[in-house]
Structure formats: structure tokens, C-alpha cells
Design a protein around this motif. Structure first.
Motif, mmCIF file in Angstrom:
data_model
loop_
_atom_site.group_PDB
_atom_site.id
_atom_site.type_symbol
_atom_site.label_atom_id
_atom_site.label_comp_id
_atom_site.label_asym_id
_atom_site.label_seq_id
_atom_site.Cartn_x
_atom_site.Cartn_y
_atom_site.Cartn_z
ATOM 1 N N LEU A 38 -4.612 1.545 6.670
ATOM 2 C CA LEU A 38 -3.333 0.855 6.542
ATOM 3 C C LEU A 38 -2.490 1.378 5.380
ATOM 4 N N ALA A 39 -3.132 2.082 4.450
ATOM 5 C CA ALA A 39 -2.490 2.395 3.174
ATOM 6 C C ALA A 39 -1.227 3.239 3.330
ATOM 7 N N GLU A 40 -1.299 4.305 4.103
ATOM 8 C CA GLU A 40 -0.153 5.214 4.184
ATOM 9 C C GLU A 40 1.031 4.571 4.886
ATOM 10 N N GLY A 41 0.781 3.759 5.923
ATOM 11 C CA GLY A 41 1.867 3.058 6.594
ATOM 12 C C GLY A 41 2.540 2.054 5.671
ATOM 13 N N MET A 42 1.732 1.389 4.840
ATOM 14 C CA MET A 42 2.292 0.458 3.864
ATOM 15 C C MET A 42 3.139 1.196 2.837
ATOM 16 N N GLN A 43 2.634 2.342 2.389
ATOM 17 C CA GLN A 43 3.377 3.133 1.405
ATOM 18 C C GLN A 43 4.713 3.603 1.975
ATOM 19 N N ALA A 44 4.695 4.067 3.205
ATOM 20 C CA ALA A 44 5.939 4.515 3.840
ATOM 21 C C ALA A 44 6.939 3.367 3.958
ATOM 22 N N GLY A 45 6.432 2.179 4.268
ATOM 23 C CA GLY A 45 7.307 1.031 4.432
ATOM 24 C C GLY A 45 8.026 0.625 3.163
ATOM 25 N N MET A 46 7.463 0.961 2.018
ATOM 26 C CA MET A 46 8.109 0.609 0.754
ATOM 27 C C MET A 46 9.427 1.358 0.553
ATOM 28 N N HIS A 47 9.617 2.464 1.268
ATOM 29 C CA HIS A 47 10.856 3.242 1.170
ATOM 30 C C HIS A 47 11.942 2.725 2.121
ATOM 31 N N SER A 48 11.572 1.851 3.039
ATOM 32 C CA SER A 48 12.487 1.466 4.103
ATOM 33 C C SER A 48 13.602 0.525 3.615
ATOM 34 N N ARG A 49 14.787 0.718 4.155
ATOM 35 C CA ARG A 49 15.874 -0.222 3.883
ATOM 36 C C ARG A 49 15.606 -1.580 4.528
ATOM 37 N N GLY A 50 14.658 -1.601 5.426
ATOM 38 C CA GLY A 50 14.286 -2.851 6.075
ATOM 39 C C GLY A 50 13.392 -3.732 5.226
ATOM 40 N N TYR A 51 12.902 -3.178 4.101
ATOM 41 C CA TYR A 51 12.034 -3.962 3.215
ATOM 42 C C TYR A 51 12.804 -4.329 1.953
ATOM 43 N N GLY A 52 12.807 -5.615 1.611
ATOM 44 C CA GLY A 52 13.460 -6.047 0.385
ATOM 45 C C GLY A 52 12.508 -6.747 -0.559
ATOM 46 N N ASP A 53 11.680 -7.626 -0.026
ATOM 47 C CA ASP A 53 10.688 -8.359 -0.810
ATOM 48 C C ASP A 53 9.645 -8.884 0.178
ATOM 49 N N ALA A 54 8.449 -9.131 -0.331
ATOM 50 C CA ALA A 54 7.394 -9.665 0.517
ATOM 51 C C ALA A 54 7.706 -11.110 0.911
ATOM 52 N N TYR A 55 7.442 -11.452 2.162
ATOM 53 C CA TYR A 55 7.627 -12.812 2.691
ATOM 54 C C TYR A 55 6.224 -13.377 2.880
ATOM 55 N N LEU A 56 5.742 -14.099 1.868
ATOM 56 C CA LEU A 56 4.323 -14.379 1.773
ATOM 57 C C LEU A 56 3.934 -15.758 2.283
ATOM 58 N N SER A 57 2.744 -15.817 2.880
ATOM 59 C CA SER A 57 2.128 -17.099 3.227
ATOM 60 C C SER A 57 1.532 -17.715 1.964
ATOM 61 N N ALA A 58 1.159 -18.978 2.044
ATOM 62 C CA ALA A 58 0.558 -19.642 0.885
ATOM 63 C C ALA A 58 -0.726 -18.945 0.461
ATOM 64 N N GLN A 59 -1.502 -18.475 1.454
ATOM 65 C CA GLN A 59 -2.773 -17.830 1.125
ATOM 66 C C GLN A 59 -2.600 -16.428 0.528
ATOM 67 N N GLU A 60 -1.352 -15.955 0.466
ATOM 68 C CA GLU A 60 -1.062 -14.676 -0.190
ATOM 69 C C GLU A 60 -0.423 -14.866 -1.573
ATOM 70 N N THR A 61 -0.504 -16.056 -2.092
ATOM 71 C CA THR A 61 0.097 -16.361 -3.390
ATOM 72 C C THR A 61 -0.392 -15.406 -4.477
ATOM 73 N N ARG A 62 -1.670 -15.029 -4.410
ATOM 74 C CA ARG A 62 -2.223 -14.172 -5.459
ATOM 75 C C ARG A 62 -1.599 -12.786 -5.447
ATOM 76 N N VAL A 63 -1.031 -12.344 -4.355
ATOM 77 C CA VAL A 63 -0.378 -11.034 -4.321
ATOM 78 C C VAL A 63 0.814 -11.036 -5.276
ATOM 79 N N ARG A 64 1.681 -12.048 -5.150
ATOM 80 C CA ARG A 64 2.838 -12.103 -6.049
ATOM 81 C C ARG A 64 2.396 -12.377 -7.493
ATOM 82 N N PHE A 65 1.359 -13.182 -7.649
ATOM 83 C CA PHE A 65 0.853 -13.470 -8.992
ATOM 84 C C PHE A 65 0.430 -12.180 -9.693
ATOM 85 N N PHE A 66 -0.245 -11.299 -8.967
ATOM 86 C CA PHE A 66 -0.631 -10.006 -9.543
ATOM 87 C C PHE A 66 0.588 -9.250 -10.064
#
Length: 447
Positions: free
Chosen positions: A406-434
């Protein structure tokens, strides 16, 4: 219980009210300027893992840890302690050694200066030719702060930062029941990935992706959304604690979970002795705890002696800020680490160390992430390039392989104009905390 053994209550890692809401912008995954700030404000100040104490049992044994453009030697001393030094000759900066090994002293390959295990200069060619006076016995390699925990050797380039146990708090107290120093490393990989190092910490800070990416997991680790505990602490460390039992949501079409049934049978529990699938899962899980409590000693599972009822069956998957993750399982420790590439922020190195607690009479173990392995220390690290999986075909289908896919697809997506910020579920709270804790470090506000 001493202060070092007290565990402060965690912050709820499923409550976004505990966050500031800092955006996770794509720029931080590829910007060279951002990577430079990480070097200046993070990597030169945190504690790094140089290697394992088991690799340097005797005086003169040493580890070499190369991090970006820096290199550190950690060497076992005559008194059994470990000291660390920058891997640079005090004469003109030449690297002294390139790989971990064992030596009575370190001789510079350029001009022959010889440094003792304690870092003190023992010999210099034409020692009386220096206007400053004979440097032998006076000069020392520049020392790096060094300490140990969990069977690992740690060092920091920061002369003024916190001590290791303070930096790791509350992890040493939280995992005091595991005899981590007895674990045997049965698989050892360093894999180059085309992704920023933060992808790895992001990935290990949530299990929301597991049903999609790891369909083999729900039959033996409960992935139901309300089952796990999501915990985090102010210094950036956190964990997801999941029961090692089948998910009640993902039921096998056949009605029989053969994976969990085999686990129960191995501890003399009849998997067909339950009235319903719910009882098979929930009561079987409790019966498994009881069986392990009763039989551990006679079966040679000596590492169970101090494990509590949760630890003896469950999986606290733990991130140590910023880049180390350890999966604590009843019979295994899995160490993951991501480190940035020295030149390219869109590459990183991913370390995988699969470790197993020794069991008397056991010759092979299931390493969880790397498949069946002989229960013995591997001799050397496997250096690979992921190359869309072609570089590590023997790991195909393993959980960690699926993550790397999954890593390279995620990395490529970070360059996209379609990505602005993560839209996180409650169980992903620790991602933003990091990322919020990372922002604090980069802005000079250590938690």
C-alpha cells in the motif's frame, strides 16, 4: 510499585475531542524542507535503537547504526556496560568501521589512529609530531548518550534531552511483565520502500485498514470496531489492544473457524464443546486463558510466568514515538521501524525483526509476519528493495508485505490535488495525534 513502574491513565485514542485538529497535509510526505526540519528538530533529539543487546554479548562486540548521513558505534565495555560513539575518527573524520562486529580497538583505515573500546586514543603514527603535544591518552572519540531497555541498545544525539526511561514513559512500566531480553530474533529484514517514513507510523497507529488489507487477521484477532482499546499518552506513544480471538462480525461461511479451533485444541480444549459460535469465541477465549494459566510451566512456556490475563492471550500493538512499533503477542515480539532516506524524503527504510520467546523442545515458530522460522538467532540482516514485492517474494501474503504493497500508492496520493487532509474515523484518532506530537517537536515544544 516504584515511579518507573506506575502507568498513568491513557488518553482515549478514539475520541477526536482530544485533538487540536492539525491538518495532515501532503507536503509533509515529500517536502525536502519539511524533511530538513525533521532532521534538525526530531532525529537529532530523539532516542534511536542501535540494535539488540544479544548481538553484543562480549567486551569488544559492537553495533553500527547508520542513520541518514550519521553513523554511531555502540560497543560493549569490559565491565559489561555499553557505550556509544560517533563513527568518525577524531583525526580527520574518517569512518572507522562499516559493519557490526567485534574488535579490541578501532583502527582508522586512513592514517592508522587506534582508539580503544572506551573511545580513548591508544596509538597515533608519529605521535610526537603534533604541535599540540602527543594526542594519545588525551583525545577521545566523541561520545553519544547510550542506554538500554527491552533488550535493545538505545542512543541519542541530544546531550541535554530526557533520560531514556523518561523518554519512553510509560512503556517500560506498561510492558514490565514481558521478558523482552530473552526473545530470539528469527527473521531480520531491512527493506527500501518508495514512501516517506511516516507512512509506517500512520499505518501502525490504526487497525481500520485491517479488514481490507489483511483478510487473514479477523479469524484470530478480533477486529470489531468496539472491541479494541485505543490508548495514547502525551509523549506520542500509543497502542491498540485487541483480543486474540475471532471477530464475531467476520464469520466463516462453513460455520467453523479452523484457525481458532486449532489454537484451542493445542491447549487441550475441545472446540466442538460449545453450544453456539458466540460461546466458541467468547467462552473459548476465556477457557484459553485458564488453560494457559494451568499448563504453561509443564509445557515450557516460561515467559508466561508474569503475564497477566490480558497479555497471555491478547495483542497490544504499540507505537513508540516517532518511528518504532512493537507488537507484543503472547509468544512473539515483532519490531518494526521506519527510517528516512538520507537524500530522498519519498523513500525510507523499513526494518522488520521477528522475535519469538523460546519454548523448551520447540524447534520452529510461526513468526506472524515472516512465516515459519527455525527457533534460532538469524546470522545477518537481509537487505532488500521492495520493488512492488519482487524484492521479498518469500514474504508474499504476510501481513507486513500487504502493508508495504500500500505504501507507494499512499505516497503518490499525497501529491494529488484531490487530497487536502485526512478524513478520519474515531478509531483513527491516533493517526492525527501522531502528527500533532510531531508538529510540537518541529516547533520546539517537546511534550
Amino acid at each position: 510499585m516504584t515511579n518507573q513502574e506506575q502507568v498513568p491513565p491513557p488518553i482515549d485514542g478514539r475520541d477526536p475531542a482530544n485533538l487540536r485538529g492539525d491538518p495532515i497535509d501532503g507536503d509533509r510526505y515529500y517536502s525536502r524542507e519539511f524533511a530538513q526540519r525533521e532532521w534538525d528538530m526530531l532525529w537529532t533529539k530523539i532516542w534511536h535503537v542501535a540494535g539488540r543487546l544479544a548481538d553484543i554479548p562480549e567486551a569488544g562486540d559492537f553495533l553500527v547504526h547508520n542513520f541518514m548521513k550519521e553513523s554511531v558505534i555502540a560497543v560493549r565495555q569490559e565491565d559489561g556496560s555499553v557505550r556509544a560513539f560517533y563513527n568518525a575518527c577524531g583525526h580527520r573524520g574518517m569512518r572507522l568501521v562499516s559493519d557490526s562486529s567485534s574488535l579490541d580497538s578501532f583502527t582508522c583505515p586512513y592514517h592508522g589512529w587506534r582508539w580503544g573500546k572506551d573511545g580513548v586514543l591508544e596509538h597515533a603514527q608519529d605521535a610526537e609530531d603534533f604541535p599540540q603535544g602527543n594526542p594519545c591518552g588525551k583525545l577521545s572519540l566523541k561520545e553519544v548518550r547510550c542506554d538500554t531497555w527491552g533488550g535493545f541498545v538505545w542512543y541519542t544525539m541530544d546531550d541535554d534531552g530526557p533520560d531514556l526511561l523518561d523518554y519512553l514513559e510509560p512503556m517500560p512500566a506498561l510492558y514490565r511483565n514481558y521478558p523482552m531480553d530473552t526473545a530470539v530474533r528469527v527473521a531480520w529484514y531491512r527493506i527500501e520502500l518508495n514512501a516517506n517514513w511516516k507512512f509506517v507510523t500512520d499505518n501502525f497507529s490504526e487497525s481500520y485498514h485491517t479488514r481490507t488489507a489483511h483478510p487473514q487477521v479477523p479469524p484470530w484477532i478480533d477486529q470489531d470496531v468496539d472491541t479494541a482499546r485505543h490508548e495514547m499518552w502525551p509523549k506520542g506513544h500509543g497502542r491498540t489492544v485487541q483480543p486474540m480471538r475471532p471477530s464475531l462480525t467476520d464469520r466463516p461461511a462453513s460455520g467453523l473457524n479452523e484457525v481458532f479451533a486449532a489454537i484451542l485444541k493445542s491447549w487441550d480444549i475441545d472446540p466442538e464443546g460449545y453450544d453456539s459460535y458466540e460461546d466458541f469465541v467468547m467462552e473459548g477465549w476465556k477457557d484459553l486463558k485458564a488453560a494457559k494459566r494451568k499448563l504453561w510451566k509443564e509445557r515450557g512456556y516460561l515467559h508466561y510466568e508474569h503475564l497477566d490475563d490480558e497479555e497471555i492471550t491478547d495483542s497490544p500493538h504499540t507505537v513508540i514515538f516517532p518511528n518504532v512499533t512493537i507488537s507484543f503477542l503472547p509468544d512473539n515480539l515483532v519490531f518494526f521501524r521506519s527510517e528516512p532516506h538520507a537524500e530522498d524524503p519519498e523513500k525510507c527504510y523499513f526494518d522488520l525483526w521477528c522475535m519469538a520467546f523460546p519454548v523448551e523442545g520447540q524447534e520452529e515458530v510461526e513468526s506472524i509476519m515472516a512465516g515459519p522460522k527455525p527457533l534460532r538467532e538469524v546470522d545477518e540482516c537481509e537487505h532488500r528493495v521492495f520493488d512492488e514485492g519482487r524484492g521479498i517474494p518469500e514474504l508474499a501474503g504476510q501481513i507486513v508485505y500487504q502493508d508495504m504493497e500500500l505504501a507507494e500508492g499512499m505516497q503518490a496520493g499525497m501529491h494529488s490535488r484531490g487530497y487536502g487532509d485526512a478524513y478520519l474515523s474515531a478509531q483513527e484518532t491516533r493517526v492525527r495525534f501522531f502528527h500533532e506530537v510531531l508538529n510540537d517537536w518541529l516547533e520546539g515544544r517537546r511534550p
